[in-house]
Enzyme design. Structure first.
Site, mmCIF file in Angstrom:
data_model
loop_
_atom_site.group_PDB
_atom_site.id
_atom_site.type_symbol
_atom_site.label_atom_id
_atom_site.label_comp_id
_atom_site.label_asym_id
_atom_site.label_seq_id
_atom_site.Cartn_x
_atom_site.Cartn_y
_atom_site.Cartn_z
ATOM 1 N N LYS A 86 0.851 -1.187 0.000
ATOM 2 C CA LYS A 86 0.000 0.000 0.000
ATOM 3 C C LYS A 86 0.886 1.236 0.000
ATOM 4 O O LYS A 86 1.783 1.363 0.840
ATOM 5 C CB LYS A 86 -0.912 -0.025 1.241
ATOM 6 C CG LYS A 86 -1.964 1.058 1.264
ATOM 7 C CD LYS A 86 -2.859 0.892 2.486
ATOM 8 C CE LYS A 86 -3.930 1.968 2.537
ATOM 9 N NZ LYS A 86 -4.781 1.826 3.743
ATOM 10 N N HIS B 65 -0.249 4.463 0.243
ATOM 11 C CA HIS B 65 -0.886 5.622 0.843
ATOM 12 C C HIS B 65 -1.366 5.245 2.244
ATOM 13 O O HIS B 65 -1.280 4.085 2.646
ATOM 14 C CB HIS B 65 -2.060 6.106 -0.012
ATOM 15 C CG HIS B 65 -3.139 5.076 -0.168
ATOM 16 N ND1 HIS B 65 -3.051 4.036 -1.068
ATOM 17 C CD2 HIS B 65 -4.322 4.898 0.480
ATOM 18 C CE1 HIS B 65 -4.134 3.281 -1.003
ATOM 19 N NE2 HIS B 65 -4.923 3.787 -0.059
#
Length: 240
Positions: free
Chosen positions: A125, A127
Site C-alpha cells: 500500500k 498511501h
C-alpha cells in the site's frame, strides 16, 4: 473418529457435514485426480468457522504449552506464551489467523490475551499507513504461520521470506490438513510438508491428516469413496 481428540473429531465432522471436505473426483494443481478435496474457503458459516478456529486454537495452544515452538536446546520455560503473533498468508490465511487468535483468547485469555495477528498484502500500500502488512508488528516477534493446506509449499516459502525480511522470527507452520502425499516429480517420496520441514528446520503441524480422514470416513462414506481414497493414499503417500 473416536480415536481423534474431541476438537479434531468435531472439526472433521464439520468439514464433512458442512461441505469443506467433499468426495468425488477432483483435478489438483499437480494434475492428479484426487478422490477428495478440502476447501477452507467453505468455512464461511458461523458454526463451521467456530469449528476450524477452535481446532487451530487448540492445536497451537497444545504445541505452545509443550514447548514445540522453542528452539532446540533452549530453556523450556513454557510458563508464558512461546510465540507472539499468528500470521495468515493472503488470502485464505487471513480469516484463519484472526479466528485462531480469537479462539486462543477464548481458551485462556490470561495467557493469550496479548497475542496478535498479522497478514500480508498482495501489493504494498502506497498511501495511508502504507506497508506490506496489516496487523501486529513483526519486528523481533516470534511468529506462527497458519494456512489451510500445503500443496507445493510455495506460499509458505513466500510467507517465511516476507516475515524474516520484516524482522520476524518464524517458529512454526500450522495447517488444517496434511494430504501426506509425495511432491510431483520429486526424486524421493517426500511430501511438501516434509520438504519444508527439512528446508527450514521448523515444526510443521497439521490438525488433520489423510489418515485421520480415512479413519473418519469408515463411519459415513460409501464403500466406493473409501476404497478410492485408500487406493489414492497407497499410490501417493509420502515416506516422511
Amino acid at each position: 473418529m473416536s480415536e481423534l481428540a474431541p476438537y479434531k473429531a468435531e472439526f472433521l465432522g464439520a468439514a464433512i457435514n458442512g461441505g469443506p471436505l467433499s468426495f468425488g473426483s477432483f483435478t489438483l494443481k499437480s494434475g492428479r485426480q484426487s478422490p477428495y478435496f478440502f476447501n477452507a474457503g467453505q468455512f464461511y458459516r458461523a458454526d463451521l468457522l467456530e469449528a476450524i478456529s477452535t481446532a487451530f486454537g487448540q492445536t497451537i495452544a497444545e504445541a505452545d504449552k509443550a514447548g514445540v515452538f522453542l528452539p532446540e536446546g533452549a530453556d523450556k520455560d513454557t510458563s508464558k506464551p512461546t510465540f507472539d503473533v499468528v500470521f495468515g498468508p493472503a488470502y485464505k490465511g487471513i480469516p484463519l489467523a484472526t479466528a485462531a487468535v480469537s479462539a486462543l483468547a477464548s481458551l485462556d485469555k490470561q495467557r493469550y490475551g496479548s497475542i496478535g495477528y498479522a497478514f500480508d498484502r498482495k501489493e504494498a500500500k502506497d498511501h495511508g499507513e502504507g506497508g506490506n502488512f496489516v496487523g501486529a508488528p513483526l519486528q523481533g516477534k516470534r511468529v506462527v504461520i497458519v494456512d489451510d493446506v500445503i500443496t507445493a509449499g510455495t506460499a509458505k516459502r513466500e510467507a517465511v521470506a516476507k516475515i524474516r525480511a520484516a524482522g520476524g522470527i518464524v517458529v512454526a507452520i500450522v495447517v488444517a490438513l496434511d494430504r501426506m502425499e509425495t511432491l510431483p516429480d520429486a526424486p524421493t517420496k517426500e511430501s511438501a510438508l516434509g520438504a519444508l520441514r527439512r528446508e527450514f528446520g521448523l515444526p510443521i503441524l497439521a490438525i488433520l491428516t489423510l489418515d485421520d480422514i480415512i479413519a473418519g470416513m469408515k463411519a459415513f462414506a460409501t464403500p466406493d469413496d473409501l476404497a478410492r481414497t485408500e487406493a489414492y493414499r497407497a499410490q501417493y503417500k509420502a515416506e516422511d
